[in-house]
Design an enzyme around this catalytic site. Structure first.
Site, PDB file in Angstrom:
ATOM      1  N   GLY A  69       0.873  -1.264   0.141  1.00 28.10           N
ATOM      2  CA  GLY A  69       0.013   0.076   0.042  1.00 28.10           C
ATOM      3  C   GLY A  69       0.855   1.191  -0.165  1.00 28.10           C
ATOM      4  N   GLY A 123      -0.072  -4.634   1.145  1.00 27.20           N
ATOM      5  CA  GLY A 123      -1.215  -4.451   0.269  1.00 27.20           C
ATOM      6  C   GLY A 123      -1.392  -5.291  -1.032  1.00 27.20           C
ATOM      7  N   GLU A 146       5.784  -5.977   7.336  1.00 33.65           N
ATOM      8  CA  GLU A 146       5.327  -4.863   8.277  1.00 33.65           C
ATOM      9  C   GLU A 146       5.942  -4.416   9.649  1.00 33.65           C
ATOM     10  OE1 GLU A 146       2.296  -5.748   5.295  1.00 33.65           O
ATOM     11  OE2 GLU A 146       3.270  -6.840   6.542  1.00 33.65           O
ATOM     12  N   ASP A 154      -1.030  -6.839   8.040  1.00 32.84           N
ATOM     13  CA  ASP A 154      -2.616  -6.482   7.984  1.00 32.84           C
ATOM     14  C   ASP A 154      -3.072  -7.072   6.592  1.00 32.84           C
ATOM     15  OD1 ASP A 154      -1.255  -4.665   6.219  1.00 32.84           O
ATOM     16  OD2 ASP A 154      -3.011  -3.035   6.561  1.00 32.84           O
TER      17      ASP A 154
END
Length: 364
Positions: A69, A123, A146, A154
């Site tokens: 992301g 992402g 992350e 996530d």
């Protein structure tokens, strides 16, 4: 053929095949909020359209499917919000809308094929791993890195990582280890391996096969099976499965690190050194995330992740991680707290607290 073009993502139909192309090759196809706002309604439309019987997503260029992301934009907005110079909308909206898109892919009622050709991280994992078919190539490089930027794995990591064989998911979540095709097939993250130079032909054959009619799921599987082959290269995980399953089964990060150090192998010592450079807060929160996720369904996992993002956005380490990796690029983050011992249970639990009326709710 129908086509809708924006600067960063291309959506088109090739007969019954809906085709999404992430179109930021210079940025390794990193996912922006604008891209999410194109893809999500398009998937809704294709889900309802009887003329579209399957969907395929791929990345433009030859380096990445999607490297993650656009966390730099979220970082910048969050810092401005902390200074009173922004309302912080991006720190709320990006994750909310990204997770709604992840949820849509997971629940998509038709075959959803992702071509993970090149870098696939963060992402990009959320855009692919929840689909029905995940195709890897000799260039695939997969990771959930992350904890190295002061965040947590996530985009559905709470759900899919704990469900990998043994403690592989906890290992990937805590270390950000990078995997290639052999390991992705071994773990079930990938369903097929196809040589990269055959992907264009694969897309053409999928469209042609679907055009002939018949059950779409059977057609997609048959075409993928016809193009698939065994990947080259050695497994990176299987030789260390005993160390992984033993060490990463412990209930605290400190015990995991101690177990790795006790093994005393080159692999275990390097893994412990890697963890020593990651955010202590992220490590402890992520370990709890993996254990909690074992008992939650997908929707509850995504709702929990949204709560976690909002706690991290209000904290310190995410901004410091992005500074060290993407802004100043000195690779020397100054985490707060700086050690595992300083991260209390109360600090960890704060990341799992409801956010009231801002809690994530899925409406379809």
């Amino acid at each position: 053929m129908g086509t809708a073009l924006t600067q960063d993502v291309l959506c088109e139909t090739r007969g019954p095949l809906g085709l999404v192309t992430l179109n930021r090759p210079k940025a390794l196809n990193a996912l922006t909020l604008g891209m999410i706002r194109v893809i999500d309604p398009q998937l809704q439309a294709w889900a309802r359209d009887p003329a579209v019987t399957a969907v395929l997503i791929r990345g433009a260029g030859d380096r990445a499917f999607c490297a993650g992301g656009d966390v730099r934009a979220v970082h910048d907005d969050g810092l401005a919000w902390k200074k009173g110079e922004s309302d912080g909308a991006l720190t709320r909206d990006f994750f909310r809308e990204e997770y709604i898109l992840n949820h849509r892919i997971k629940r998509f009622p038709k075959p959803f094929v992702a071509l993970l050709d090149g870098i696939t991280m963060g992402g990009g994992v959320g855009l692919s791993v929840h689909g029905s078919h995940r195709v890897v190539t000799e260039k695939t490089l997969f990771a959930m890195p992350e904890t190295g930027i002061g965040l947590f794995p996530d985009v559905g990591g709470t759900y899919f990582l704990p469900r990998l064989p043994g403690r592989i998911g906890t290992y990937l979540a805590l270390t950000g280890a990078r995997l290639k095709a052999v390991d992705l097939l071994h773990t079930g993250i990938a369903t097929h391996h196809v040589p990269g130079d055959r992907l264009d032909t694969l897309v053409d054959d999928l469209a042609a096969g679907l055009q002939r009619g018949g059950p779409a799921a059977e057609t997609v599987s048959a075409v993928l099976d016809r193009h698939a082959g065994a990947p080259a290269g050695e497994a990176l995980i299987e030789p260390f499965r005993h160390e992984i399953d033993h060490s990463f089964a412990f209930s605290t990060v400190e015990e995991i690190v101690a177990a790795l150090e006790q093994y005393g192998t080159g692999w275990s010592q390097e893994t412990a050194r890697t963890m020593a450079g990651l955010s202590p807060t992220s490590l402890k929160v992520t370990l709890k995330q993996m254990r909690v996720g074992e008992g939650l369904d997908f929707d509850a996992c995504m709702q929990l992740e949204y709560r976690m993002t909002q706690a991290f956005m209000a904290g310190h380490d995410f901004y410091e991680g992005i500074r060290a990796v993407l802004v100043d690029k000195d690779r020397s983050p100054r985490w707060q707290p700086a050690t595992l011992a300083e991260v209390t249970e109360e600090m960890v639990n704060r990341h799992f607290a409801p956010v009231g009326t801002r809690d994530l709710v899925f409406t379809d």
